[in-house]
Design an enzyme around this catalytic site. Structure first.
Site, PDB file in Angstrom:
ATOM      1  N   SER A   1       0.838  -1.197   0.000  1.00  0.00           N
ATOM      2  CA  SER A   1       0.000   0.000   0.000  1.00  0.00           C
ATOM      3  C   SER A   1       0.880   1.257   0.000  1.00  0.00           C
ATOM      4  O   SER A   1       0.484   2.286  -0.551  1.00  0.00           O
ATOM      5  CB  SER A   1      -0.927   0.004   1.207  1.00  0.00           C
TER       6      SER A   1
ATOM      7  N   PRO B   1      -0.619   9.693   0.564  1.00  0.00           N
ATOM      8  CA  PRO B   1       0.054   9.077   1.725  1.00  0.00           C
ATOM      9  C   PRO B   1      -0.475   7.672   1.953  1.00  0.00           C
ATOM     10  O   PRO B   1      -1.590   7.323   1.535  1.00  0.00           O
ATOM     11  CB  PRO B   1      -0.321  10.008   2.874  1.00  0.00           C
ATOM     12  N   ASP B   2       0.307   6.871   2.633  1.00  0.00           N
ATOM     13  CA  ASP B   2      -0.101   5.503   2.964  1.00  0.00           C
ATOM     14  C   ASP B   2      -0.933   5.559   4.244  1.00  0.00           C
ATOM     15  O   ASP B   2      -0.452   5.300   5.335  1.00  0.00           O
ATOM     16  CB  ASP B   2       1.133   4.618   3.150  1.00  0.00           C
ATOM     17  N   ALA B   3      -2.189   5.898   4.077  1.00  0.00           N
ATOM     18  CA  ALA B   3      -3.075   6.090   5.226  1.00  0.00           C
ATOM     19  C   ALA B   3      -4.445   5.465   4.973  1.00  0.00           C
ATOM     20  O   ALA B   3      -5.469   5.977   5.421  1.00  0.00           O
ATOM     21  CB  ALA B   3      -3.216   7.572   5.531  1.00  0.00           C
TER      22      ALA B   3
ATOM     23  N   TYR C   1       5.369   6.185   9.640  1.00  0.00           N
ATOM     24  CA  TYR C   1       4.924   7.527  10.002  1.00  0.00           C
ATOM     25  C   TYR C   1       4.975   7.700  11.515  1.00  0.00           C
ATOM     26  O   TYR C   1       4.491   6.854  12.267  1.00  0.00           O
ATOM     27  CB  TYR C   1       3.492   7.778   9.531  1.00  0.00           C
TER      28      TYR C   1
END
Length: 265
Positions: free
Chosen positions: A42, A52-54, A120
């Site tokens: 992801s 963003p990877d969120a 993060y």
């Protein structure tokens, strides 16, 4: 000629090294340089989409990449499906679709649905209960079976990222393996590598063990394998290198355009 079963190659019993890919070109390079498997994450798919990877991109976005990679190469594909994109029912259907698309293994983490990338900083790292994650894993196994594929299920625990320690990570991993997970993925932000190596030694090769040592450049593959870690992967180094090269090239090209304009009478 490759063996017909990608999952069988991935879980052949030997130590393997994989690399993160996010499109056909990156997959072709992985095959050219003879990596054992590819990792569709992801993080890379989100970054390639400028996000963003969120948990913003969904399973259809990842499915598109999996189909592209499967069309491009014959390497086993390990797919990061975050926390399964929902409850156990959703996980069942997502896994079934991924298995039909050609995934050799699917990795599901014990984060809540509103996940944030492990790399993060500044987020509360609350995890779902062991029972909730086991429900996801069992649904995932059923989804792979429904697809009629040999796709394996990897249970990822973020216990070390959440600061819960090696003992809790082992407790969760043991419960996931007992529930039928074919392998375990352990993630850690400890830059010394002590947590990962300790977990690996205490796991005693109960199942295949995956890591993505992005923050552990000083630990060698030999050390990881000696600790019982069977699969290591360079999860996003390729994408980071591409970004740096494109940034540098764009800066040069922009400067050339500016120089040409200055020379124009």
């Amino acid at each position: 000629m490759s063996e017909p079963d990608p999952a069988g190659r991935l879980f052949s019993g030997r130590s393997q090294v994989g690399v993160g890919v996010y499109d056909g070109l990156s997959a072709l390079l992985a095959e050219k340089w003879r990596f054992d498997f590819v990792w569709v994450s992801s993080f890379c798919c989100s970054a390639a989409a400028g996000l963003p990877d969120a948990g913003i991109i969904g399973p259809e976005d990842i499915l598109t990449v999996v189909r592209c990679v499967r069309r491009s190469v014959d390497l086993p594909i390990v797919v990061d499906i975050d926390s399964g994109y929902g409850d156990a029912v959703k996980a069942f259907y997502v896994v079934e679709a991924m298995a039909r698309a050609g995934a050799a293994a699917l990795c599901i983490e014990d984060n809540p649905i509103s996940k944030r990338c492990s790399l993060y900083d500044g987020y509360d790292r609350a995890l779902v209960s062991i029972e909730e994650h086991i429900a996801r894993l069992r649904a995932a196994k059923a989804g792979a079976t429904k697809a009629g594929a040999a796709c394996r299920i990897i249970a990822r625990t973020e216990a070390l990222v959440a600061g819960k320690g090696v003992a809790e990570a082992l407790r969760r991993a043991t419960a996931y393996a007992d529930a039928g997970a074919d392998a375990v993925f352990i993630q850690s932000l400890d830059s010394t590598g002590k947590e990962v190596l300790s977990f690996g030694r205490e796991w005693h090769c109960r199942t295949p063990l995956f890591i993505a040592p992005t923050r552990l450049p000083q630990i060698t593959k030999k050390e990881f394998f000696a600790a019982g870690i069977s699969h290591t992967m360079f999860a996003n180094q390729g994408l980071r290198a591409v970004h740096a090269a494109m940034d540098r090239t764009s800066r040069i090209l922009a400067g050339q355009v500016e120089a040409d304009l200055l020379r124009t009478p």
